[in-house]
Design a protein around this motif. Structure first.
Motif, mmCIF file in Angstrom:
data_model
loop_
_atom_site.group_PDB
_atom_site.id
_atom_site.type_symbol
_atom_site.label_atom_id
_atom_site.label_comp_id
_atom_site.label_asym_id
_atom_site.label_seq_id
_atom_site.Cartn_x
_atom_site.Cartn_y
_atom_site.Cartn_z
ATOM 1 N N LEU A 9 5.104 -9.892 -51.470
ATOM 2 C CA LEU A 9 5.804 -10.354 -50.271
ATOM 3 C C LEU A 9 6.544 -9.202 -49.604
ATOM 4 C CD1 LEU A 9 6.771 -12.617 -48.407
ATOM 5 C CD2 LEU A 9 8.634 -13.034 -50.024
ATOM 6 N N LEU A 10 7.224 -8.399 -50.389
ATOM 7 C CA LEU A 10 7.956 -7.263 -49.830
ATOM 8 C C LEU A 10 7.003 -6.246 -49.221
ATOM 9 C CD1 LEU A 10 10.690 -6.720 -52.581
ATOM 10 C CD2 LEU A 10 10.977 -7.730 -50.324
ATOM 11 N N THR A 11 5.840 -6.055 -49.837
ATOM 12 C CA THR A 11 4.848 -5.136 -49.281
ATOM 13 C C THR A 11 4.345 -5.624 -47.931
ATOM 14 O OG1 THR A 11 4.143 -4.494 -51.513
ATOM 15 C CG2 THR A 11 2.638 -4.006 -49.699
ATOM 16 N N VAL A 12 4.089 -6.936 -47.839
ATOM 17 C CA VAL A 12 3.629 -7.506 -46.569
ATOM 18 C C VAL A 12 4.707 -7.364 -45.496
ATOM 19 C CG1 VAL A 12 2.964 -9.651 -45.421
ATOM 20 C CG2 VAL A 12 2.011 -9.101 -47.657
ATOM 21 N N LEU A 13 5.954 -7.664 -45.857
ATOM 22 C CA LEU A 13 7.044 -7.542 -44.890
ATOM 23 C C LEU A 13 7.252 -6.089 -44.477
ATOM 24 C CD1 LEU A 13 9.652 -10.080 -46.338
ATOM 25 C CD2 LEU A 13 8.168 -10.356 -44.350
ATOM 26 N N PHE A 14 7.137 -5.174 -45.441
ATOM 27 C CA PHE A 14 7.268 -3.754 -45.112
ATOM 28 C C PHE A 14 6.170 -3.327 -44.139
ATOM 29 C CE2 PHE A 14 6.042 0.668 -46.025
ATOM 30 C CZ PHE A 14 7.230 1.301 -45.703
ATOM 31 N N ALA A 15 4.920 -3.753 -44.418
ATOM 32 C CA ALA A 15 3.817 -3.432 -43.510
ATOM 33 C C ALA A 15 4.055 -4.030 -42.127
ATOM 34 C CB ALA A 15 2.503 -3.942 -44.100
ATOM 35 N N THR A 25 4.477 -1.823 -38.781
ATOM 36 C CA THR A 25 3.571 -2.050 -37.651
ATOM 37 C C THR A 25 4.349 -2.299 -36.366
ATOM 38 O OG1 THR A 25 1.947 -3.017 -39.181
ATOM 39 C CG2 THR A 25 1.658 -3.462 -36.834
ATOM 40 N N ILE A 26 5.378 -3.162 -36.444
ATOM 41 C CA ILE A 26 6.194 -3.453 -35.260
ATOM 42 C C ILE A 26 6.862 -2.184 -34.741
ATOM 43 C CG2 ILE A 26 8.258 -4.660 -34.453
ATOM 44 C CD1 ILE A 26 5.909 -6.490 -34.691
ATOM 45 N N PHE A 27 7.405 -1.383 -35.660
ATOM 46 C CA PHE A 27 8.070 -0.148 -35.259
ATOM 47 C C PHE A 27 7.071 0.815 -34.625
ATOM 48 C CE2 PHE A 27 9.192 4.256 -36.248
ATOM 49 C CZ PHE A 27 10.428 4.349 -35.621
ATOM 50 N N ALA A 51 2.105 -6.764 -21.813
ATOM 51 C CA ALA A 51 1.124 -6.348 -22.818
ATOM 52 C C ALA A 51 1.795 -6.125 -24.176
ATOM 53 C CB ALA A 51 0.413 -5.079 -22.369
ATOM 54 N N TYR A 52 2.992 -5.528 -24.149
ATOM 55 C CA TYR A 52 3.731 -5.279 -25.397
ATOM 56 C C TYR A 52 4.083 -6.593 -26.097
ATOM 57 C CZ TYR A 52 7.732 -4.165 -28.370
ATOM 58 O OH TYR A 52 8.603 -4.076 -29.418
ATOM 59 N N LEU A 53 4.594 -7.559 -25.316
ATOM 60 C CA LEU A 53 4.989 -8.841 -25.903
ATOM 61 C C LEU A 53 3.776 -9.589 -26.451
ATOM 62 C CD1 LEU A 53 7.650 -10.077 -23.334
ATOM 63 C CD2 LEU A 53 8.036 -9.088 -25.595
ATOM 64 N N VAL A 54 2.639 -9.511 -25.756
ATOM 65 C CA VAL A 54 1.422 -10.169 -26.243
ATOM 66 C C VAL A 54 0.987 -9.568 -27.574
ATOM 67 C CG1 VAL A 54 -1.044 -10.478 -25.794
ATOM 68 C CG2 VAL A 54 0.612 -10.915 -23.978
ATOM 69 N N ILE A 55 1.021 -8.227 -27.677
ATOM 70 C CA ILE A 55 0.604 -7.568 -28.929
ATOM 71 C C ILE A 55 1.571 -7.892 -30.064
ATOM 72 C CG2 ILE A 55 0.294 -5.314 -30.035
ATOM 73 C CD1 ILE A 55 -0.799 -4.277 -27.402
ATOM 74 N N ILE A 56 2.881 -7.831 -29.779
ATOM 75 C CA ILE A 56 3.879 -8.149 -30.810
ATOM 76 C C ILE A 56 3.725 -9.596 -31.265
ATOM 77 C CG2 ILE A 56 6.349 -8.443 -31.246
ATOM 78 C CD1 ILE A 56 5.432 -5.553 -31.300
ATOM 79 N N PHE A 57 3.509 -10.488 -30.318
ATOM 80 C CA PHE A 57 3.327 -11.898 -30.671
ATOM 81 C C PHE A 57 2.082 -12.074 -31.541
ATOM 82 C CE2 PHE A 57 1.494 -16.096 -29.729
ATOM 83 C CZ PHE A 57 2.552 -16.906 -30.118
ATOM 84 N N SER A 58 0.996 -11.387 -31.192
ATOM 85 C CA SER A 58 -0.239 -11.489 -31.978
ATOM 86 C C SER A 58 -0.037 -10.962 -33.395
ATOM 87 C CB SER A 58 -1.367 -10.713 -31.284
ATOM 88 O OG SER A 58 -1.596 -11.194 -29.977
ATOM 89 N N ILE A 59 0.668 -9.818 -33.509
ATOM 90 C CA ILE A 59 0.940 -9.252 -34.840
ATOM 91 C C ILE A 59 1.807 -10.205 -35.663
ATOM 92 C CG2 ILE A 59 2.096 -7.377 -36.066
ATOM 93 C CD1 ILE A 59 1.280 -5.525 -33.770
ATOM 94 N N ILE A 78 -0.606 -14.797 -42.740
ATOM 95 C CA ILE A 78 -0.766 -14.184 -44.075
ATOM 96 C C ILE A 78 0.226 -14.790 -45.060
ATOM 97 C CG2 ILE A 78 -0.488 -12.036 -45.381
ATOM 98 C CD1 ILE A 78 -1.576 -10.537 -42.953
ATOM 99 N N LEU A 79 1.490 -14.931 -44.630
ATOM 100 C CA LEU A 79 2.509 -15.506 -45.512
ATOM 101 C C LEU A 79 2.192 -16.961 -45.843
ATOM 102 C CD1 LEU A 79 5.761 -14.011 -43.943
ATOM 103 C CD2 LEU A 79 4.567 -13.263 -45.995
ATOM 104 N N VAL A 80 1.680 -17.693 -44.839
ATOM 105 C CA VAL A 80 1.305 -19.085 -45.087
ATOM 106 C C VAL A 80 0.176 -19.160 -46.110
ATOM 107 C CG1 VAL A 80 0.263 -21.136 -44.045
ATOM 108 C CG2 VAL A 80 2.108 -19.945 -42.859
ATOM 109 N N ARG A 81 -0.787 -18.240 -45.994
ATOM 110 C CA ARG A 81 -1.900 -18.217 -46.939
ATOM 111 C C ARG A 81 -1.457 -17.790 -48.336
ATOM 112 N NH1 ARG A 81 -5.902 -21.177 -45.844
ATOM 113 N NH2 ARG A 81 -7.282 -19.860 -47.096
ATOM 114 N N MET A 82 -0.294 -17.131 -48.399
ATOM 115 C CA MET A 82 0.220 -16.694 -49.706
ATOM 116 C C MET A 82 1.034 -17.785 -50.395
ATOM 117 S SD MET A 82 1.417 -12.773 -48.990
ATOM 118 C CE MET A 82 2.295 -12.743 -50.560
ATOM 119 N N ARG A 83 1.364 -18.861 -49.691
ATOM 120 C CA ARG A 83 2.174 -19.922 -50.300
ATOM 121 C C ARG A 83 1.536 -20.495 -51.569
ATOM 122 N NH1 ARG A 83 4.265 -24.372 -46.282
ATOM 123 N NH2 ARG A 83 5.157 -25.057 -48.270
ATOM 124 N N PRO A 84 0.211 -20.731 -51.579
ATOM 125 C CA PRO A 84 -0.377 -21.225 -52.839
ATOM 126 C C PRO A 84 -0.159 -20.296 -54.020
ATOM 127 C CG PRO A 84 -1.902 -21.531 -51.015
ATOM 128 C CD PRO A 84 -0.775 -20.696 -50.490
#
Length: 431
Positions: free
Chosen positions: A7-13, A17-19, A160-168, A175-181
């Motif tokens: 989870l921490l690795t995903v959040l770090f990534a 990415t956002i930065f 364009a920036y907001l669309v990309i950030i929203f998509s990311i 990904i986090l939802v898929r990790m719930r199981p």
């Protein structure tokens, strides 16, 4: 932290990415804005050309304004208004060029008469949502308004920036939802490891997590079948062994020779004791569950152990905190204490043991010789000293197994001729 490493690795990534995207867009914004200003500032070449013609041909101000109007440039009327705009405006870009001019008192309208080469500075200004061009000579200046060009706006880039950030963001949320199981699967594995053999890993779906969970379910069923078969086999064996032992003890009582009767009784008692210890081993290794545990006062557990050991109370000294409680299975933990008492009665020089508590640990102290081998040797099954004839080598092995089932460990120290066996919490030792 290790529990949430993925989870921490995903959040770090995600944050990296956002930065990174934000930094790239910011740099692109600065570059795009600079190009826009540079392209707009190229218009000053038209202004300089008009002024050169105006100065060289001595055209009228009306003709000058008419030529500028062709390029959507208009002079700002009123010196006070022009000076106020200049003072409040933001300078976007400036550049110097040579022009013919006449030394005259400074005013906001240009008057070029006598020909002389002077440096004229042209500046591109932004004020009140408008673009202005300011020409400044040694003694005069003029402010021009460009009605067609507007200041740089980054709305398209921001969109364009907001669309990309929203998509990311949506991607990482998915990904986090898929990790719930995975979290549910981890909980089930922990419950299974704690002895809840009925825990089911079965999961719907055909993704990777579901495949792993269903494979674990198949493995769980095989393990459960093996454990049940083993348990049934062990219990049947012990049951079948107890019957001939009971018959043997009855037959031994019928012997007239007292020496042989005592010898046979001792043999059958040893066999029965061995079977009982095997039953405890089987219970600890396969059937123990923390669900069977409750909170008991340690002094009550010790009293139960003294009764099991069938020793005189004078042989056991207690220095135990009455308020100290242990979360344990009463029968198993009492058996562990009983084995420590039996161990002291067999090997101590004065047949006496002292049980005390020190900082949440339980100490068993008895006088005697130091152990000839490390403690790890004695907690293995069927290991004992060479001169021990009345032991099967399962006493300390059972104690160690019972303590581990209760998240505790057995430790040993030898202090001034005293053997000290210690029940200590595993968590405290690991800290």
């Amino acid at each position: 932290m290790g529990r949430h490493a993925v989870l921490l690795t995903v959040l770090f990534a995600f944050f990296v990415t956002i930065f990174s995207v934000s930094y790239i867009f910011f740099e692109f914004y600065k570059l795009n804005r600079e190009q826009y200003i540079n392209n707009t500032f190229l218009k000053y070449t038209v202004i300089t050309r008009i002024y050169r013609e105006h100065m060289q041909k001595h055209t009228s101000d009306t003709m000058l304004e008419a030529n500028l109007a062709l390029y959507n440039l208009y002079t700002v009327e009123g010196d006070h208004e022009a000076e106020k705009i200049v003072s409040d405006a933001k300078t976007l870009k400036s550049e110097n060029f040579q022009a013919l001019n006449e030394a005259n008192s400074f005013q906001m309208r240009p008057k070029f008469n006598a020909q002389s080469v002077v440096e004229v500075r042209i500046s591109m200004l932004e004020a009140k949502g408008q673009i202005y061009f300011l020409l400044q000579g040694p003694n005069n200046g003029v402010l021009l308004l460009d009605e067609k060009i507007r200041p740089y706006k980054a709305w398209n880039m921001l969109y364009a920036y907001l669309v990309i950030i929203f998509s990311i963001t949506i991607s990482y949320v998915l990904i986090l939802v898929r990790m719930r199981p995975l979290r549910k699967l981890r909980k089930k594995i922990r419950d299974f490891g704690a002895g809840k053999m009925q825990t089911s890993f079965k999961m719907k779906g055909e993704d990777e997590i579901a495949v792993i969970a269903n494979e674990l379910e198949n493995t769980r069923q095989k393990i459960r079948t093996l454990i049940e078969s083993r348990t049934l086999f062990m219990r049947n064996i012990m049951h079948e062994l107890k019957t001939p032992i009971a018959k043997g003890r009855i037959s031994a009582e019928m012997l007239e020779n007292g020496k042989q009767k005592e010898r046979f009784n001792r043999i059958f008692l040893r066999m029965e004791s061995l079977i009982n210890e095997f039953a405890l081993v089987e219970e600890v290794s396969t059937g123990f569950s923390h669900a069977q545990c409750e909170e008991y006062r340690l002094i009550d557990l010790i009293d139960g152990a003294i009764d099991l050991a069938m020793v005189d109370e004078e042989s056991v000294s207690q220095n135990v905190d009455p308020s100290l409680k242990v979360f344990a299975d009463f029968n198993l933990f009492s058996t562990a204490i009983k084995n420590m008492i039996d161990n002291a009665m067999k090997y101590s020089s004065d047949k006496h043991i002292t049980i005390s508590t020190k900082e949440g640990e339980v100490w068993f102290e008895s006088k005697g010789e130091r152990l000839k081998h490390p403690l790890s040797y004695y907690v293995q099954p069927f290991t004992k000293d060479e001169n021990s004839r009345d032991s099967f080598g399962l006493g300390l092995y059972l104690v160690d197994a019972i303590l581990h089932a209760h998240d505790m460990a057995l430790a040993y120290e030898y202090i001034d001729g005293v053997n000290c066996f210690i029940f200590e919490p595993i968590k405290k030792r690991e800290e």
